[in-house]
Design a protein around this motif. Structure first.
Motif, short mmCIF file in Angstrom:
data_model
loop_
_atom_site.label_atom_id
_atom_site.label_comp_id
_atom_site.label_asym_id
_atom_site.label_seq_id
_atom_site.Cartn_x
_atom_site.Cartn_y
_atom_site.Cartn_z
N LEU A 11 -7.85 26.50 -71.65
CA LEU A 11 -8.50 26.60 -72.72
C LEU A 11 -7.58 25.71 -73.94
O LEU A 11 -6.53 25.95 -74.07
CB LEU A 11 -8.87 27.96 -73.46
CG LEU A 11 -9.63 27.93 -74.56
CD1 LEU A 11 -10.66 27.62 -74.61
CD2 LEU A 11 -9.38 29.25 -75.33
N ALA A 12 -8.42 24.86 -74.88
CA ALA A 12 -7.79 24.09 -75.91
C ALA A 12 -8.18 24.70 -77.28
O ALA A 12 -9.61 24.81 -77.27
CB ALA A 12 -7.83 22.54 -75.80
N THR A 13 -7.60 24.75 -78.02
CA THR A 13 -8.06 25.32 -79.47
C THR A 13 -7.38 24.11 -80.39
O THR A 13 -6.45 23.50 -80.34
CB THR A 13 -7.47 26.66 -79.62
OG1 THR A 13 -6.07 26.61 -79.60
CG2 THR A 13 -8.14 27.48 -78.62
N ARG A 14 -8.12 24.13 -81.56
CA ARG A 14 -7.42 23.22 -82.80
C ARG A 14 -7.38 24.28 -83.78
O ARG A 14 -8.13 25.20 -84.20
CB ARG A 14 -8.66 22.14 -83.13
CG ARG A 14 -8.71 21.22 -81.86
CD ARG A 14 -9.78 20.02 -81.98
NE ARG A 14 -9.42 18.89 -81.00
CZ ARG A 14 -10.42 17.90 -80.96
NH1 ARG A 14 -11.53 17.86 -81.76
NH2 ARG A 14 -10.37 17.11 -80.06
N HIS A 15 -6.40 23.71 -84.84
CA HIS A 15 -6.38 24.59 -85.88
C HIS A 15 -5.42 23.47 -86.99
O HIS A 15 -5.15 22.52 -86.67
CB HIS A 15 -5.28 25.72 -85.80
CG HIS A 15 -3.93 25.54 -85.00
ND1 HIS A 15 -3.85 25.18 -83.76
CD2 HIS A 15 -2.69 25.45 -85.94
CE1 HIS A 15 -2.35 24.71 -83.68
NE2 HIS A 15 -1.78 25.43 -84.75
N GLN A 16 -5.62 23.97 -88.17
CA GLN A 16 -5.17 23.31 -89.29
C GLN A 16 -4.19 23.92 -90.24
O GLN A 16 -4.55 24.58 -91.26
CB GLN A 16 -6.28 22.54 -89.95
CG GLN A 16 -6.94 21.77 -89.37
CD GLN A 16 -8.34 20.96 -90.21
OE1 GLN A 16 -9.30 21.65 -90.05
NE2 GLN A 16 -8.09 19.96 -91.08
N PRO A 17 -2.95 24.20 -89.86
CA PRO A 17 -1.96 25.17 -90.59
C PRO A 17 -1.78 24.74 -91.85
O PRO A 17 -1.45 25.53 -92.75
CB PRO A 17 -0.80 25.07 -89.69
CG PRO A 17 -0.78 23.81 -89.23
CD PRO A 17 -2.17 23.24 -88.71
N VAL A 34 -4.81 17.85 -88.05
CA VAL A 34 -5.73 18.67 -86.90
C VAL A 34 -4.78 18.86 -85.87
O VAL A 34 -4.52 17.79 -85.03
CB VAL A 34 -6.88 18.45 -86.51
CG1 VAL A 34 -7.67 19.10 -85.39
CG2 VAL A 34 -7.78 18.06 -87.82
N LEU A 35 -4.26 19.97 -85.28
CA LEU A 35 -3.34 20.21 -84.26
C LEU A 35 -4.00 20.90 -82.99
O LEU A 35 -5.07 21.78 -83.33
CB LEU A 35 -2.11 21.24 -84.68
CG LEU A 35 -1.41 20.64 -85.86
CD1 LEU A 35 -0.26 21.57 -86.05
CD2 LEU A 35 -0.86 19.24 -85.42
N THR A 36 -3.90 20.25 -82.00
CA THR A 36 -4.29 20.78 -80.77
C THR A 36 -3.36 21.52 -79.73
O THR A 36 -2.26 20.95 -79.70
CB THR A 36 -5.18 19.81 -80.14
OG1 THR A 36 -6.22 19.11 -80.93
CG2 THR A 36 -5.73 20.25 -78.69
N ARG A 37 -3.71 22.61 -79.35
CA ARG A 37 -2.93 23.43 -78.25
C ARG A 37 -3.85 23.58 -76.98
O ARG A 37 -4.94 24.14 -77.31
CB ARG A 37 -2.31 24.56 -78.85
CG ARG A 37 -1.42 25.23 -77.97
CD ARG A 37 -0.85 26.43 -78.50
NE ARG A 37 -1.36 27.49 -78.93
CZ ARG A 37 -1.12 28.65 -79.46
NH1 ARG A 37 0.31 28.74 -79.76
NH2 ARG A 37 -1.81 29.48 -80.09
N ALA A 38 -3.24 23.62 -75.86
CA ALA A 38 -4.04 24.06 -74.67
C ALA A 38 -3.12 24.78 -73.88
O ALA A 38 -1.90 24.74 -73.99
CB ALA A 38 -4.60 22.75 -73.82
N GLN A 39 -3.76 25.73 -73.36
CA GLN A 39 -3.07 26.82 -72.32
C GLN A 39 -3.76 26.74 -70.95
O GLN A 39 -5.01 26.79 -71.02
CB GLN A 39 -2.68 28.11 -73.04
CG GLN A 39 -3.93 28.68 -73.41
CD GLN A 39 -3.64 30.01 -74.57
OE1 GLN A 39 -2.50 29.83 -75.50
NE2 GLN A 39 -4.24 31.00 -74.29
#
Length: 418
Positions: free
Chosen positions: A358-364, A371-376
């Motif tokens: 799953l990949a998610t995006r967030h804007q800290p 826009v930062l993306t992280r996948a796990q």
């Protein structure tokens, strides 16, 4: 459990074969069993007895029953023959069901095959580790640079002296002094380099802060200030940040709630019941390892594809930090954020794993920030042996992948010849 007379040697052999089949390091298994790596080495080479309680601890560390570790030599050799067959090229298909007959009729040839396969595995691991060291070890890179610098300086001075012609006496003396100093520097550096390589332990080498943190996690994440695995300031900073994240996630999803929800084997449905984000549930499953998820692993990467956390399931093919197989579903998830991707994958060893990515995006930093993306990717060994064909044939990384034919290969493998 009482061992049969004479079973000590068989137990030590079985322990070693099981550890190698899982691609586990002696240091990791020894730490999990509460003994030193040196003592485990003596056990595996049948030089120390193995008591009942220690067999139980080793069995738990190796994810196998204590009874299986104490099986007879014939069963251990049959398992070794099957492991050797898995490493053969794709166009070679040995008759696995006839392994017991081969052992019974030709024990000498069976022993030769097992020994050859083990020797090949050991050389392969050494080749991969030395290759990684040439690429990543900062001390080695600095020392090689020093050698090249000294060689260049010696060559330059020698060229001036060899040209002949009139050179004032004072300048000639300077050149001779430079030549003497540079040659001494080259000699000392070369000797230090040789000594450093001679002392190299190919199995337990740690090159980067990330690997220090991984070793620390494998040891149970002891207090940061007392952890011997965290040798660098960078590793200790990463470990403290990881602890903070784990505490925050535990507060958001307590152990008790997760353990109850984990009765459902589907993490997506589990997240719905808990009313928690799927990515949080996946990370907590990999940390808590409730019933049904005891062997769970987790890989996390950022938007560039760089792995930021590596907690692989036992036997999952994992390269050194900075490299990975492009076919991992982890990277496919980056293309379709917020979409859960379930895949059955098969490693070069023949072992299969169920994965959920799953990949998610967030804007800290808010709407004005990036826009930062992280996948796990949650990894679970396919212990049930699904009859379905695997969705993907994966490897560790192109450079150390034995698959000869792969559409995603980006560089030749050092394990393939011809």
């Amino acid at each position: 459990m009482k061992q049969r007379p004479g079973s000590r040697i068989l137990t030590g052999t079985r322990i070693r074969e099981r550890r190698l089949a899982l691609s586990r390091r002696q240091a990791d298994v020894a730490r999990a069993a509460g003994i030193s790596a040196a003592y485990l080495n003596l056990i595996e080479h049948n030089r120390r007895p193995v008591g009942d309680h220690l067999v139980l601890r080793l069995a738990a560390a190796l994810e196998v029953s204590a009874a299986e570790l104490a099986e007879g030599r014939e069963e251990a050799q049959i398992a070794a023959l099957r492991e050797a067959a898995v490493r053969l090229p794709d166009n070679v298909t040995p008759e696995l069901e006839q392994a017991p007959e081969l052992l019974a009729r030709f024990p000498g040839w069976a022993a030769a095959l097992i020994a050859t396969a083990r020797r090949a595995d050991a050389l392969e691991r050494q080749l991969v580790t030395l290759s990684d060291r040439m690429r990543q070890d900062p001390y080695l890179l600095t020392t090689l640079h020093e050698v090249l610098s000294a060689v260049t300086s010696v060559r330059s001075t020698a060229s001036i002296l060899a040209e002949g012609g009139e050179i004032p006496a004072d300048w000639r003396a300077r050149f001779h002094a430079n030549l003497d100093g540079d040659s001494l520097r080259l000699s000392n550096t070369a000797q230090a380099l040789v000594a450093y390589l001679d002392s190299f332990d190919t199995q337990d080498a740690i090159f980067t802060p990330q690997e220090e943190v991984e070793a620390w996690l494998a040891a149970g994440a002891p207090p940061v200030d007392d952890a011997g695995d965290l040798a660098s300031d960078a590793a200790r900073a990463l470990a403290r940040a990881h602890l903070r994240r784990m505490e925050e996630e535990k507060a958001a999803l307590p152990d008790a709630a997760l353990a109850v929800a984990a009765e459902d084997p589907d993490p997506l449905r589990m997240a719905g019941r808990l009313r928690q984000p799927l990515d949080l549930v996946m990370r907590r499953l990999a940390v808590l390892k409730p019933a049904g998820f005891e062997s769970a692993g987790l890989l996390v990467c950022d938007g560039s594809g760089a792995l930021t956390l590596r907690r692989p399931a036992p036997g999952f093919p994992l390269p050194r930090p900075g490299d990975a197989c492009p076919l991992w579903p982890l990277f496919q998830a980056l293309v379709v954020p917020q979409t859960a991707i379930a895949r059955l994958v098969e490693a070069p060893s023949g072992r299969r794993f169920r994965t959920l990515s799953l990949a998610t995006r967030h804007q800290p930093l808010g709407t004005d920030g990036p826009v930062l993306t992280r996948a796990q990717m949650l990894i679970l060994p396919d212990e049930a042996g699904s009859p379905a064909r695997p969705d993907l044939l994966i490897g560790p990384a192109c450079r150390i992948c034995p698959r000869a034919e792969c559409a995603a290969r980006r560089e030749p493998s050092i394990l393939l010849t011809g």
